[in-house]
Design a protein around this motif. Sequence first.
Motif, PDB file in Angstrom:
ATOM      1  N   LEU A   1      -8.120  -0.675  -8.252  1.00  0.00           N
ATOM      2  CA  LEU A   1      -7.522  -0.857  -7.029  1.00  0.00           C
ATOM      3  C   LEU A   1      -7.631   0.347  -6.284  1.00  0.00           C
ATOM      4  O   LEU A   1      -7.062   1.566  -6.181  1.00  0.00           O
ATOM      5  CB  LEU A   1      -6.045  -1.005  -7.441  1.00  0.00           C
ATOM      6  CG  LEU A   1      -4.993  -1.123  -6.268  1.00  0.00           C
ATOM      7  CD1 LEU A   1      -5.275  -2.271  -5.307  1.00  0.00           C
ATOM      8  CD2 LEU A   1      -3.554  -1.133  -6.865  1.00  0.00           C
ATOM      9  N   SER A   2      -8.457   0.247  -5.043  1.00  0.00           N
ATOM     10  CA  SER A   2      -9.134   1.262  -4.177  1.00  0.00           C
ATOM     11  C   SER A   2      -8.141   1.543  -2.866  1.00  0.00           C
ATOM     12  O   SER A   2      -8.366   2.139  -2.072  1.00  0.00           O
ATOM     13  CB  SER A   2     -10.561   1.018  -3.897  1.00  0.00           C
ATOM     14  OG  SER A   2     -10.707  -0.541  -3.447  1.00  0.00           O
ATOM     15  N   HIS A   3      -7.299   0.542  -2.641  1.00  0.00           N
ATOM     16  CA  HIS A   3      -6.441   0.606  -1.807  1.00  0.00           C
ATOM     17  C   HIS A   3      -4.826   0.844  -2.159  1.00  0.00           C
ATOM     18  O   HIS A   3      -4.578   0.459  -3.235  1.00  0.00           O
ATOM     19  CB  HIS A   3      -6.454  -0.608  -0.720  1.00  0.00           C
ATOM     20  CG  HIS A   3      -6.449  -1.770  -1.213  1.00  0.00           C
ATOM     21  ND1 HIS A   3      -4.919  -2.437  -1.593  1.00  0.00           N
ATOM     22  CD2 HIS A   3      -7.083  -2.613  -1.419  1.00  0.00           C
ATOM     23  CE1 HIS A   3      -5.124  -3.609  -2.182  1.00  0.00           C
ATOM     24  NE2 HIS A   3      -6.608  -3.719  -2.116  1.00  0.00           N
ATOM     25  N   ARG A   4      -3.897   0.887  -1.183  1.00  0.00           N
ATOM     26  CA  ARG A   4      -2.432   1.067  -1.624  1.00  0.00           C
ATOM     27  C   ARG A   4      -1.883  -0.178  -1.969  1.00  0.00           C
ATOM     28  O   ARG A   4      -2.543  -1.211  -1.806  1.00  0.00           O
ATOM     29  CB  ARG A   4      -1.811   1.371  -0.340  1.00  0.00           C
ATOM     30  CG  ARG A   4      -1.769   0.492   0.674  1.00  0.00           C
ATOM     31  CD  ARG A   4      -1.493   1.279   1.936  1.00  0.00           C
ATOM     32  NE  ARG A   4      -1.681   0.268   3.134  1.00  0.00           N
ATOM     33  CZ  ARG A   4      -1.792   0.529   4.435  1.00  0.00           C
ATOM     34  NH1 ARG A   4      -2.033   1.935   4.949  1.00  0.00           N
ATOM     35  NH2 ARG A   4      -2.023  -0.141   5.324  1.00  0.00           N
ATOM     36  N   THR A   5      -0.704  -0.163  -2.843  1.00  0.00           N
ATOM     37  CA  THR A   5      -0.218  -1.540  -3.332  1.00  0.00           C
ATOM     38  C   THR A   5       0.254  -2.396  -2.194  1.00  0.00           C
ATOM     39  O   THR A   5       0.476  -3.614  -2.461  1.00  0.00           O
ATOM     40  CB  THR A   5       0.739  -1.320  -4.527  1.00  0.00           C
ATOM     41  OG1 THR A   5       0.043  -0.618  -5.599  1.00  0.00           O
ATOM     42  CG2 THR A   5       1.541  -2.381  -4.827  1.00  0.00           C
ATOM     43  N   GLY A   6       0.637  -1.722  -1.088  1.00  0.00           N
ATOM     44  CA  GLY A   6       1.292  -2.465   0.096  1.00  0.00           C
ATOM     45  C   GLY A   6       1.532  -1.740   1.228  1.00  0.00           C
ATOM     46  O   GLY A   6       1.684  -0.206   1.182  1.00  0.00           O
TER      47      GLY A   6
ATOM     48  N   GLY B   1      16.691  -4.322   4.022  1.00  0.00           N
ATOM     49  CA  GLY B   1      15.911  -4.423   5.484  1.00  0.00           C
ATOM     50  C   GLY B   1      14.514  -3.924   5.480  1.00  0.00           C
ATOM     51  O   GLY B   1      13.855  -4.626   6.424  1.00  0.00           O
ATOM     52  N   MET B   2      14.042  -3.099   4.560  1.00  0.00           N
ATOM     53  CA  MET B   2      12.590  -2.647   4.783  1.00  0.00           C
ATOM     54  C   MET B   2      11.723  -3.853   4.101  1.00  0.00           C
ATOM     55  O   MET B   2      11.963  -4.551   3.126  1.00  0.00           O
ATOM     56  CB  MET B   2      12.282  -1.568   3.970  1.00  0.00           C
ATOM     57  CG  MET B   2      12.921  -0.283   4.073  1.00  0.00           C
ATOM     58  SD  MET B   2      12.359   1.190   3.327  1.00  0.00           S
ATOM     59  CE  MET B   2      13.233   2.460   4.205  1.00  0.00           C
ATOM     60  N   CYS B   3      10.661  -4.120   4.523  1.00  0.00           N
ATOM     61  CA  CYS B   3       9.513  -5.259   4.331  1.00  0.00           C
ATOM     62  C   CYS B   3       8.489  -4.892   4.306  1.00  0.00           C
ATOM     63  O   CYS B   3       7.736  -3.858   4.566  1.00  0.00           O
ATOM     64  CB  CYS B   3       9.708  -6.393   5.487  1.00  0.00           C
ATOM     65  SG  CYS B   3      11.143  -6.909   5.997  1.00  0.00           S
ATOM     66  N   PHE B   4       7.620  -5.332   2.972  1.00  0.00           N
ATOM     67  CA  PHE B   4       6.502  -4.843   2.500  1.00  0.00           C
ATOM     68  C   PHE B   4       5.681  -6.050   2.171  1.00  0.00           C
ATOM     69  O   PHE B   4       6.087  -7.097   1.598  1.00  0.00           O
ATOM     70  CB  PHE B   4       6.651  -3.924   1.133  1.00  0.00           C
ATOM     71  CG  PHE B   4       7.816  -2.789   1.656  1.00  0.00           C
ATOM     72  CD1 PHE B   4       7.058  -1.587   1.830  1.00  0.00           C
ATOM     73  CD2 PHE B   4       8.962  -2.950   1.233  1.00  0.00           C
ATOM     74  CE1 PHE B   4       7.721  -0.632   2.193  1.00  0.00           C
ATOM     75  CE2 PHE B   4       9.565  -1.739   1.381  1.00  0.00           C
ATOM     76  CZ  PHE B   4       9.343  -0.393   1.973  1.00  0.00           C
ATOM     77  N   SER B   5       4.329  -5.590   2.145  1.00  0.00           N
ATOM     78  CA  SER B   5       3.206  -6.593   1.368  1.00  0.00           C
ATOM     79  C   SER B   5       3.199  -6.059   0.071  1.00  0.00           C
ATOM     80  O   SER B   5       3.341  -4.940  -0.290  1.00  0.00           O
ATOM     81  CB  SER B   5       1.707  -6.484   2.090  1.00  0.00           C
ATOM     82  OG  SER B   5       1.208  -5.241   1.856  1.00  0.00           O
ATOM     83  N   ASN B   6       2.933  -6.940  -0.996  1.00  0.00           N
ATOM     84  CA  ASN B   6       2.778  -6.456  -2.471  1.00  0.00           C
ATOM     85  C   ASN B   6       1.370  -7.007  -2.862  1.00  0.00           C
ATOM     86  O   ASN B   6       1.313  -8.288  -2.967  1.00  0.00           O
ATOM     87  CB  ASN B   6       3.692  -7.329  -3.115  1.00  0.00           C
ATOM     88  CG  ASN B   6       3.639  -7.137  -4.719  1.00  0.00           C
ATOM     89  OD1 ASN B   6       2.695  -6.685  -5.131  1.00  0.00           O
ATOM     90  ND2 ASN B   6       4.637  -7.240  -5.464  1.00  0.00           N
ATOM     91  N   GLU B   7       0.347  -6.305  -2.758  1.00  0.00           N
ATOM     92  CA  GLU B   7      -1.334  -6.799  -2.945  1.00  0.00           C
ATOM     93  C   GLU B   7      -2.093  -5.721  -3.736  1.00  0.00           C
ATOM     94  O   GLU B   7      -2.962  -5.334  -3.183  1.00  0.00           O
ATOM     95  CB  GLU B   7      -1.818  -6.976  -1.438  1.00  0.00           C
ATOM     96  CG  GLU B   7      -1.566  -5.661  -0.598  1.00  0.00           C
ATOM     97  CD  GLU B   7      -2.361  -5.761   0.602  1.00  0.00           C
ATOM     98  OE1 GLU B   7      -3.396  -6.321   1.017  1.00  0.00           O
ATOM     99  OE2 GLU B   7      -1.625  -5.566   1.775  1.00  0.00           O
ATOM    100  N   PRO B   8      -1.619  -5.854  -4.930  1.00  0.00           N
ATOM    101  CA  PRO B   8      -2.466  -5.006  -5.921  1.00  0.00           C
ATOM    102  C   PRO B   8      -3.720  -5.660  -6.466  1.00  0.00           C
ATOM    103  O   PRO B   8      -3.705  -5.892  -7.564  1.00  0.00           O
ATOM    104  CB  PRO B   8      -1.484  -4.489  -7.122  1.00  0.00           C
ATOM    105  CG  PRO B   8      -0.764  -5.863  -7.152  1.00  0.00           C
ATOM    106  CD  PRO B   8      -0.512  -6.418  -5.733  1.00  0.00           C
ATOM    107  N   GLY B   9      -4.766  -5.720  -5.597  1.00  0.00           N
ATOM    108  CA  GLY B   9      -5.993  -6.287  -6.013  1.00  0.00           C
ATOM    109  C   GLY B   9      -6.702  -5.650  -6.816  1.00  0.00           C
ATOM    110  O   GLY B   9      -6.501  -4.307  -7.185  1.00  0.00           O
TER     111      GLY B   9
END
Length: 423
Positions: free
Chosen positions: A349-354, A378-386
Amino acid sequence: MTRPSFHPDRRTLLRTAAAGLAATLVSPRLFAQEKAAEALASLTGGVAPIGKAERADRLARAQAMMQRQGIDALLIEPGASLIYYTGVRWWRSERLTAAIIPASGAPLIICPFFEKPSIDESLAIPAEVRVWQEHESPYAPITDYLTAKGLAKGRIGIEETVRYFAVDGLKAVLPVATLVKDPVTRAIRMRKTAAEIALMQKAADVTMAAYRWTYPQVRAGMTPADIGALMSAATKQLGGQGEFNLILLGEAAAYPHGSGKPQAVRPSEVVLMDCGCTVEDYQSDISRTFVYGATPNAQQRKVWNQVSQGQKIAFAAAKLGAAAGSVDDAVRGYYQSLGYGPGYALPGLSHRTGHGIGMEGHEPVNLVHGETTKLDVGMCFSNEPGLYLPGVLGIRMEDCFHMTAQGPAWFSKPPVSIEEPIG
């Protein structure tokens, strides 16, 4: 009667050829629009845009925080933050348009004289609008306003995206003012209200519906542009404004933001789609990966399942009060136990998780190693651990979530298996 023979000149031939080429280039898009129009209906007809009461509350919260932190006024240029506070939709150019938000009282909007009618169209809060003529300084009305309010020697917060020339110009006319980084706007925008969450949910619903329509229409030989045209047409028909469609095919999926090499859909190869839209200024960001036209091989299935597990680990680690970086650490620890990495090294995983998301596709704060900001309601995130294996394949699944008083909640639910990749 004998008709004269016609010999088209070179210009006519070139125009004819260009028209034919143009028709060929746009035909996938037109075809997609026609198909989408036949099959899909808008999902956003009943959506409520951000209203006056919501904007008034934003301003009140910002001004209360400004007073607590000793900030006398904020400088905001066109962009998401200007829309957030004022509703004004404008672009950035060499002609300065900006808002000054004082710690109490109504904001000031400054703009070129000839642009005022257009600015007034989208202004959604009570505010004073002052203009400057082409031969005048845009900083004069700002100086006059701050001087009249006794703030010319105060602490002025500069919103983080304001361009240097605007800061330099303000500094020149307010030499005794203290210009500091705006500590308010991101802190306010980072924690979404129920109205904002509802718009982000609708954007996610539109993108998922577009995926469900597009997925069965993918065919061998299609290019990223062909698939993107399908997603764009579906998104528009469903009531969203297309924001981006990143389509990565085969080996290109191993590179998170793609490759310039020609790509086409081929049986037994990976198709990675990363797509999003906007509904009333709020965005979605969802990725799906599947194998086209064949049963996934052992490696594809294994990596897909590992990414799926990584998403679950990230979701479970997203606890109220936890440091944002701890979510990334949890996923990265799992991947390293499988032999990936270490850290951000490839394969792995070469980028941040989200990343944070809201009015902008990427906002602070990020789910990245070392980030100490605590997760809050209220905080919103992507979840993308490719997972990315250069030269071989890449798998990414991405769904966004928001923090509630009970913990994280999905905007879109992750797929359950590689056989059912859309969900």
